[in-house]
Design a protein around this motif. Structure first.
Motif, mmCIF file in Angstrom:
data_model
loop_
_atom_site.group_PDB
_atom_site.id
_atom_site.type_symbol
_atom_site.label_atom_id
_atom_site.label_comp_id
_atom_site.label_asym_id
_atom_site.label_seq_id
_atom_site.Cartn_x
_atom_site.Cartn_y
_atom_site.Cartn_z
ATOM 1 N N THR A 782 0.850 -1.189 0.000
ATOM 2 C CA THR A 782 0.000 0.000 0.000
ATOM 3 C C THR A 782 0.883 1.236 0.000
ATOM 4 O OG1 THR A 782 -1.716 -1.162 1.253
ATOM 5 C CG2 THR A 782 -1.827 1.232 1.207
ATOM 6 N N TYR A 783 0.537 2.159 -0.876
ATOM 7 C CA TYR A 783 1.285 3.422 -0.975
ATOM 8 C C TYR A 783 0.312 4.572 -0.736
ATOM 9 C CZ TYR A 783 3.973 7.259 -3.118
ATOM 10 O OH TYR A 783 4.629 8.436 -3.366
ATOM 11 N N LYS A 784 0.661 5.431 0.212
ATOM 12 C CA LYS A 784 -0.121 6.621 0.504
ATOM 13 C C LYS A 784 0.814 7.829 0.442
ATOM 14 C CE LYS A 784 -3.136 4.043 3.657
ATOM 15 N NZ LYS A 784 -3.652 3.937 5.054
ATOM 16 N N ALA A 785 0.351 8.890 -0.203
ATOM 17 C CA ALA A 785 1.241 10.039 -0.364
ATOM 18 C C ALA A 785 0.442 11.326 -0.429
ATOM 19 C CB ALA A 785 2.101 9.894 -1.619
ATOM 20 N N LEU A 786 1.107 12.397 -0.023
ATOM 21 C CA LEU A 786 0.614 13.756 -0.182
ATOM 22 C C LEU A 786 1.697 14.542 -0.911
ATOM 23 C CD1 LEU A 786 -1.598 15.890 0.528
ATOM 24 C CD2 LEU A 786 -0.209 16.446 2.543
ATOM 25 N N GLU A 787 1.343 15.110 -2.070
ATOM 26 C CA GLU A 787 2.299 15.860 -2.884
ATOM 27 C C GLU A 787 1.898 17.325 -2.935
ATOM 28 O OE1 GLU A 787 3.356 12.304 -6.125
ATOM 29 O OE2 GLU A 787 2.451 14.196 -6.772
ATOM 30 N N LEU A 788 2.881 18.205 -2.768
ATOM 31 C CA LEU A 788 2.683 19.648 -2.886
ATOM 32 C C LEU A 788 3.640 20.172 -3.940
ATOM 33 C CD1 LEU A 788 2.640 20.488 0.932
ATOM 34 C CD2 LEU A 788 0.648 20.448 -0.566
ATOM 35 N N GLN A 789 3.141 21.079 -4.793
ATOM 36 C CA GLN A 789 3.992 21.665 -5.816
ATOM 37 C C GLN A 789 3.784 23.170 -5.895
ATOM 38 O OE1 GLN A 789 5.374 19.943 -9.574
ATOM 39 N NE2 GLN A 789 3.552 18.666 -9.471
ATOM 40 N N LEU A 790 4.875 23.867 -6.200
ATOM 41 C CA LEU A 790 4.847 25.300 -6.470
ATOM 42 C C LEU A 790 5.644 25.532 -7.735
ATOM 43 C CD1 LEU A 790 4.116 28.204 -5.508
ATOM 44 C CD2 LEU A 790 6.333 28.224 -4.328
ATOM 45 N N ASP A 791 5.061 26.335 -8.662
ATOM 46 C CA ASP A 791 5.677 26.465 -9.967
ATOM 47 C C ASP A 791 5.704 27.923 -10.409
ATOM 48 O OD1 ASP A 791 6.532 24.771 -12.430
ATOM 49 O OD2 ASP A 791 5.186 26.280 -13.239
ATOM 50 N N ARG A 792 6.840 28.315 -10.961
ATOM 51 C CA ARG A 792 6.974 29.650 -11.536
ATOM 52 C C ARG A 792 7.446 29.494 -12.979
ATOM 53 N NH1 ARG A 792 9.579 34.275 -14.002
ATOM 54 N NH2 ARG A 792 8.864 36.112 -12.859
#
Length: 999
Positions: A782-792
């Motif tokens: 089982t894989y659980k993840a939270l991804e956050l991204q910021l892009d310019r």
């Protein structure tokens, strides 16, 4: 056009973001993109029937469609590139948008407001955008990162498709030279080039590739991909190569990684003072390519060709500094692409390349006093890669109906051999205290060639409010393979003690005076092994409201693995892979979306299973009297040859006569495929025309495994004990149906079904009495993840992308390969050999990196000078303490139990074990990898010069990346003295110089 509408339309064109009322969903095929939009009048009314024309500014490709009743339009299957969009409608002034970029696997949305009073013409707009997945496409539920070659040229990125994939969130370096997507093993990914699947189907770890300069754009799919893609439970690397245009171009690029720009490796020292040698390791790498492209017939027929000369030479010394290896890989690359725009409605693309590679490695003894090589001992040859080719036809049959056809294939050599293996037979003295006495110690030699034939057809039919996509995908994957013992006679010679009058295995009787015999064994497995994978898919992208899009898809998979004589022996079909996606344009302005996705993904059985289990098996044994040794010299060393006496008895083929055996007793008749369910919930938004951010939650659960299990019970009691079946390929922890002896006469005569969650492994007490059975635990991941991204986005001055991933990968099975114990034979790991290997084995898995921080960016110092940088900070993987044996019987496979008392007791019940939980010995340290580059660009007349110096591992980090996880190597009281000693470290700092000239 009013100012507000003009600003909004300009932003839509520049960023490819805007979709309005009931636009067709923005989907594209594997090797192209699409263009969508909506036309409205000054009062906001739909403009139906307008003629929209797009023209590729590089090739002149022109297509026209009519706007639908709601003003919407769609151009599917467009080659990626830059386009001009023109709109004409009686009663309205013409409208024009320039510099519209169509990117790989995405759709660019261009909305226009037409005016009856003034020309509605957009000025030329330079397309900007980071190419990151945060560009908001409010109709898409896919998770993907797009990177063009121009964007990558601004960054210090190693020159491979895998290095590009590692820029995406949730992708990490894995074992055996592969990458892990979302906690999956390295054997679960798929790679496409120009729509052709180039993944190695033998082990599913490698893939065919082209020089970095040959690529044009990448798309890294990390989740939620549509039913067009399958046969993966990891991720997808999708890439397209350069093409010709109406402008003649040619140029050259030199890439050099010299020894002089490498930081000398530092020796590492273990706690006991032993050394891990690195100071002598070094390499030189260079490549020099030349390319040419242009029109054969302007606006019709274009070519792109590249030839690259390359060389790689390396020197490594073993950790004990006893051996030195010197290798070289001088093979060159060629590639070509031809694009024929037969008419505005018909395109034909041909491409081919060769990544054939031959590596030669010389082995020497090493002189530690002088730090130089000593006597030559062997030369090893490795052949890999081969030809790849495809033809793709695109037909725009009407404004609403299009199709794409692809036929292609690839070849890959798998050959490893050495001079010693060619010249020398293996000789093993099996008498007490003996060992190898000949000039080779190699086991079975394997030579193989893998060939794929791929065919697919994709249709797209646009209807009001719906976009239907359907097609079929078929691959015929063939492995020609033979394995044999080294030596000119392909025989393994083994010497055993005997006595006169003894009867040997072939029925021969040992003559008087003979006290030892030689067994010559010819063991060969050969055949042509084919696997046929088929899929049909159907997808409806339904615009329920102007702001809500529902994606409904269904993929029907089938896998057919065949034995060495062409007969099916593993077949799994009618496997339904549903996909459901939802995207909500929250504000109706194409700048923010909430999206969700749920899908099922199946993984095919790799061809190594066919080859290792289902070939024509020959096991021929010949016996001679042993009359002693005679010494001989080879490579300056003294070895022994056998002096043969008379042959004893007949040649015996009873163990294998060179035909494919009855596999019904070795394969589950009703095997289920490996599949994974994935759920994603995400949000993306733009702050303004340059800044965006996003968040994504992911849940992945792997179901099933296909692996070999040793069934020591068939459930049929004969004289109070069950019959044994042996190793069976099946689903651990599930029902297994195999052909076996059901009436105790010693011959297989019927099928039995065994619930391996409860049965299949016979249990005996210390006196050898049968006392019952036990089964296997089901595989879990089982894989659980939270991804956050910021892009310019890049605006000509600077750009930046930052991501943070918090993830948990837990279970008892990594996947079809096993990092813990170093098993890379996909689907034939040690995970389930007996019920105890994975007993009480749940915990953090080898690809569990709890924290991932990635940062990349570029800054223009001036028109000519530019800086680039990357940072990857990765928390360490878990460390387990693996044992041998278990508290229940005397078997000795890897396990998560450690014997701590009475370990040498003859009776297994007297041994005392303790549980050694997975990941209970801490974690590897964080690793930090910083890359930096500086580039200089200047034009000299018709020549454009670009010089880049990139430095990798800038701060020369040397953290350990893998350790010995065997706490015990044998059932005994002693712990392994090298447990937790380092086995792999970060590569020392090195630099790469690139000089490129284009005309």
């Amino acid at each position: 056009m009013n100012n507000r509408s003009m600003r909004k339309s300009a932003l839509c064109v520049a960023m490819g973001l805007c979709l309005s009322s009931l636009l067709p969903p923005a989907l594209a095929a594997a090797n192209d993109g699409s263009l969508v939009g909506r036309l409205v009048g000054g009062a906001g009314e739909a403009v139906a029937g307008a003629q929209i024309t797009v023209r590729n500014t590089e090739t002149g490709l022109t297509r026209s469609v009519r706007a639908e009743a709601d003003g919407s339009y769609r151009f599917p299957f467009l080659p990626i590139g830059t386009y001009v969009v023109e709109v004409r409608k009686d009663g309205f002034q013409p409208a024009r948008a320039e510099d519209v970029h169509v990117s790989l696997g995405n759709a660019t949305a261009v909305n226009m407001t037409l005016s009856a009073a003034a020309a509605a013409t957009l000025e030329a707009i330079e397309v900007v955008g980071s190419g990151a997945s945060l560009i908001v496409d409010v109709s898409s539920t896919e998770s993907a990162t797009n990177l063009t070659k121009q964007q990558l040229d601004r960054l210090p990125v190693e020159r491979s498709a895998q290095a590009v994939a590692l820029l995406a969130p949730g992708v990490t370096t894995g074992a055996f030279g592969g990458v892990s997507f979302g906690g999956s093993s390295v054997a679960e990914n798929t790679v496409y080039i120009n729509g052709l699947n180039v993944t190695d189907f033998y082990r599913r770890i490698g893939f065919s590739s082209v020089p970095f300069a040959f690529f044009k754009e990448f798309q890294v799919k990390t989740g939620g991909y549509s039913v067009e893609f399958g046969r993966t439970t990891g991720g997808v690397i999708n890439a397209v190569t350069n093409s010709g245009s109406n402008e003649f171009k040619f140029g050259s690029e030199l890439v050099w990684e010299p020894r002089s720009l490498q930081t000398e490796g530092k020796d590492k020292y273990n706690p006991d003072g032993s050394k891990v040698s690195y100071q002598y390791d070094e390499y030189d790498r260079y490549s020099l390519n030349g390319y040419a492209s242009g029109p054969i017939i302007p606006d019709k027929l274009f070519f792109y060709v590249m030839y690259e000369a390359r060389d790689y030479r390396d020197t490594t010394v073993t950790n004990d500094e006893a051996q030195l290896y010197r290798g070289r890989s001088p093979d060159d690359f060629w590639g070509a692409k031809l694009d024929w725009q037969i008419s505005d409605g018909h395109l034909l693309e041909l491409f081919a390349f060769s990544d054939k590679n031959s590596t030669v490695r010389d082995d020497y003894l090493f002189d530690t006093d002088t730090g130089r090589r000593g006597a030559f001992s062997n030369r090893r040859f490795t052949d890999s890669g081969g030809r790849n080719y495809a033809a793709t036809y695109t037909g725009y049959l009407s404004d609403s109906f299009s199709l794409k056809l692809l036929a292609g294939g690839n070849e890959r050599d798998r050959i490893q051999k050495s001079l010693n293996d060619i010249d020398c037979s293996r000789i093993r003295d099996r008498r007490s205290g003996g060992g190898d006495v000949g000039c080779t110690t190699s086991g079975l030699i394997e030579e193989g060639k893998d060939e794929r034939r791929a065919y697919r057809v994709d249709f797209e039919w646009s209807l009001p409010g719906h976009l239907l996509r359907f097609g079929l995908d078929r691959e015929e994957n063939t492995s020609d393979n033979v394995s044999f013992y080294p030596g000119p006679e392909r025989l393994l010679y083994e010497i055993f003690t005997t006595s006169p009058g003894a009867t040997l295995a072939n029925g021969g009787v040992v003559p008087e005076g003979v006290t030892a015999y030689v067994r010559g064994r010819q063991q060969e497995v050969s055949g042509t092994f084919e696997t046929i994978n088929t899929a049909y898919y159907l997808e409806d992208n339904w615009s329920i409201t102007p702001r809500l899009v529902l994606n409904l898809g269904l993929r029907l998979e089938g896998f057919d693995n065949r034995n060495g004589e062409g007969a099916t022996y593993i077949k799994m079909d009618d496997m339904l892979a549903p996909r459901l996606g939802l995207s909500w344009d929250m504000n109706g302005d194409g700048r923010s979306k909430l999206f969700a996705n749920a899908g099922r993904y199946f993984l095919p059985v790799s061809n190594i299973i066919n080859v290792k289990q289902a070939g024509a098996f020959l096991d021929r044994r010949t016996f001679w009297a042993f009359d002693g040794f005679t010494p001989f010299q080879y490579n300056g060393q003294t070895y022994q040859n056998i002096v043969f006496g008379p042959q004893i008895g007949p040649v015996d083929d009873s163990q294998g006569d060179g035909t494919v055996g009855d596999l019904r007793g070795e394969v589950d008749k009703d095997m289920d495929a490996v599949y994974q369910d994935e759920f994603i919930l995400g949000f993306q938004s733009m702050f303004d025309d340059k800044w965006g951010w996003g968040v994504r939650g992911i849940h992945r659960k792997l179901h099933n495994a296909i692996d070999d299990m040793e069934l020591t019970s068939n459930g049929v009691l004969c004289d109070g004990e069950p019959g044994s079946i042996g190793y069976v390929m099946g689903n651990p922890g599930r029902n297994v149906t195999v052909y076996t002896d059901t009436d105790c006469d010693g011959d297989n005569d019927g099928y039995v079904t065994i619930d391996t969650s409860r049965r299949g492994w016979a249990l005996y007490d210390d006196d050898g009495n049968y006392i019952g059975e036990r089964g296997w635990v089901e595989p879990k991941r089982t894989y659980k993840a939270l991804e956050l991204q910021l892009d310019r986005a890049w605006d000509g001055l600077w750009s930046m992308n930052a991501s943070y991933t918090l993830s948990y990968s837990r279970g008892n099975a990594e996947g079809p390969v096993n990092t813990d114990t170093g098993f890379s034979d996909t689907g034939r790991t040690e995970h389930f050999d007996d019920p105890y290997v994975d007993l009480d084995a749940e915990g953090p898995l080898p690809n569990d990196h709890r924290h991932q921080i990635k940062l990349r960016g570029a800054y223009a110092l001036s028109d000519s000078w530019r800086l680039g940088g990357t940072l990857t900070a990765l928390s360490g993987a878990p460390i387990s303490g693996l044992g041998v044996g278990n508290p229940y019987d005397g078997t000795n496979y890897h396990s998560f139990y450690i014997c701590v008392q009475n370990c040498t007791a003859e009776n297994p019940s007297e041994r005392v074990y303790r549980h050694s939980p997975r990941g209970s010995y801490g974690r590897l340290p964080w690793t930090y990898d910083v890359g930096a580059s500086i580039s200089y660009a200047r034009s000299f007349g018709a020549a454009d010069l670009n010089v880049t110096l990139a430095v990798y591992n800038l701060f020369n980090g040397s953290r350990v990346q893998a350790v010995d996880q065997d706490l015990q190597t044998d059932i005994g009281d002693e712990f392994n003295p090298t447990f937790r000693y380092g086995t792999d470290y970060q590569t020392p700092r090195y630099a790469q110089l690139k000089v490129k000239v284009d005309f």
